[in-house]
Design a protein around this motif. Sequence first.
Motif, PDB file in Angstrom:
ATOM      1  N   GLU A   1       4.183   8.449  -6.724  1.00  0.00           N
ATOM      2  CA  GLU A   1       3.693   9.512  -6.714  1.00  0.00           C
ATOM      3  C   GLU A   1       4.950  10.910  -6.266  1.00  0.00           C
ATOM      4  O   GLU A   1       5.802  11.649  -6.851  1.00  0.00           O
ATOM      5  CB  GLU A   1       2.675  10.343  -6.073  1.00  0.00           C
ATOM      6  CG  GLU A   1       2.767  11.625  -5.922  1.00  0.00           C
ATOM      7  CD  GLU A   1       2.671  11.649  -7.790  1.00  0.00           C
ATOM      8  OE1 GLU A   1       2.665  12.870  -7.956  1.00  0.00           O
ATOM      9  OE2 GLU A   1       2.493  11.136  -8.401  1.00  0.00           O
ATOM     10  N   ALA A   2       6.242  10.042  -5.346  1.00  0.00           N
ATOM     11  CA  ALA A   2       7.644  10.569  -4.270  1.00  0.00           C
ATOM     12  C   ALA A   2       8.390  10.691  -5.452  1.00  0.00           C
ATOM     13  O   ALA A   2       9.183  12.399  -6.170  1.00  0.00           O
ATOM     14  CB  ALA A   2       7.501  10.285  -3.037  1.00  0.00           C
TER      15      ALA A   2
ATOM     16  N   TYR B   1       8.408   5.291   3.137  1.00  0.00           N
ATOM     17  CA  TYR B   1       7.377   4.728   2.816  1.00  0.00           C
ATOM     18  C   TYR B   1       7.569   2.915   3.316  1.00  0.00           C
ATOM     19  O   TYR B   1       7.320   2.293   2.480  1.00  0.00           O
ATOM     20  CB  TYR B   1       6.853   4.675   1.280  1.00  0.00           C
ATOM     21  CG  TYR B   1       6.257   5.552   1.254  1.00  0.00           C
ATOM     22  CD1 TYR B   1       4.945   6.448   1.847  1.00  0.00           C
ATOM     23  CD2 TYR B   1       7.573   7.181   0.540  1.00  0.00           C
ATOM     24  CE1 TYR B   1       4.461   7.780   1.507  1.00  0.00           C
ATOM     25  CE2 TYR B   1       7.070   8.278   0.124  1.00  0.00           C
ATOM     26  CZ  TYR B   1       5.699   8.482   0.658  1.00  0.00           C
ATOM     27  OH  TYR B   1       5.436   9.801   0.505  1.00  0.00           O
TER      28      TYR B   1
ATOM     29  N   SER C   1       2.237   3.292  -4.095  1.00  0.00           N
ATOM     30  CA  SER C   1       2.167   4.267  -4.907  1.00  0.00           C
ATOM     31  C   SER C   1       2.095   5.542  -4.377  1.00  0.00           C
ATOM     32  O   SER C   1       2.317   6.348  -5.437  1.00  0.00           O
ATOM     33  CB  SER C   1       0.277   4.186  -5.404  1.00  0.00           C
ATOM     34  OG  SER C   1      -0.114   4.681  -4.324  1.00  0.00           O
ATOM     35  N   LYS C   2       2.572   5.712  -3.784  1.00  0.00           N
ATOM     36  CA  LYS C   2       3.180   6.569  -2.548  1.00  0.00           C
ATOM     37  C   LYS C   2       4.631   7.112  -2.663  1.00  0.00           C
ATOM     38  O   LYS C   2       4.402   8.323  -3.348  1.00  0.00           O
ATOM     39  CB  LYS C   2       2.412   6.962  -0.964  1.00  0.00           C
ATOM     40  CG  LYS C   2       1.469   6.585  -0.189  1.00  0.00           C
ATOM     41  CD  LYS C   2       1.315   6.409   1.017  1.00  0.00           C
ATOM     42  CE  LYS C   2       0.692   5.962   0.918  1.00  0.00           C
ATOM     43  NZ  LYS C   2      -0.378   5.517   2.102  1.00  0.00           N
TER      44      LYS C   2
ATOM     45  N   ASN D   1       0.976  -1.158   0.211  1.00  0.00           N
ATOM     46  CA  ASN D   1      -0.062  -0.236   0.204  1.00  0.00           C
ATOM     47  C   ASN D   1       0.504   1.221  -0.034  1.00  0.00           C
ATOM     48  O   ASN D   1       0.777   1.918   0.241  1.00  0.00           O
ATOM     49  CB  ASN D   1      -1.544   0.300   1.146  1.00  0.00           C
ATOM     50  CG  ASN D   1       0.087   0.206   2.631  1.00  0.00           C
ATOM     51  OD1 ASN D   1       0.890  -0.372   2.266  1.00  0.00           O
ATOM     52  ND2 ASN D   1      -1.068  -0.008   3.552  1.00  0.00           N
ATOM     53  N   ASN D   2       2.101   1.326   0.264  1.00  0.00           N
ATOM     54  CA  ASN D   2       2.866   2.807  -0.129  1.00  0.00           C
ATOM     55  C   ASN D   2       3.564   2.658  -1.203  1.00  0.00           C
ATOM     56  O   ASN D   2       4.285   3.432  -1.565  1.00  0.00           O
ATOM     57  CB  ASN D   2       4.190   2.218   1.193  1.00  0.00           C
ATOM     58  CG  ASN D   2       3.620   2.562   2.591  1.00  0.00           C
ATOM     59  OD1 ASN D   2       3.160   3.450   2.763  1.00  0.00           O
ATOM     60  ND2 ASN D   2       4.030   2.049   3.674  1.00  0.00           N
TER      61      ASN D   2
END
Length: 125
Positions: A24-25, A90, A20-21, A17-18
């Motif tokens: 994006e970063a 993340y 995609s974060k 779940n991390n």
Amino acid sequence: MGYCMDQTDGEFYMEANNKSKALEAIKNLHKGDNITYDDSAVLNAKDLSEALEQWDWTVDEDDKGNIIRMCFTGEKCGDEELLFDTIAPYVKEGSYIELHGEDGTIWRHVFNGKICKQAYPKITW
């Protein structure tokens, strides 16, 4: 020129779940002027694995999509500190990537759940 390095060890974990974060970063980094990697390839990456390949890193995942290993595929060091600082929030605390440089230097990129720091061993004979 450049400084050659090899990965010698590592324990790396990022929950599915991390991803995609973290992607994006990394994409946000490529919207600036300070990146030497292929901006278009990273900005168009469909997933984190594809973006990391542009930085000469590959990942292995478990059957739940968690990243359980990160491996260096390049020859020379680049902007690993920038990359690892970006994804550090993340990455599971206690994760590390150990590298060995062409001059014998050994170091780790150590993740604490918020940031990534370099650590160097004390070797005694």
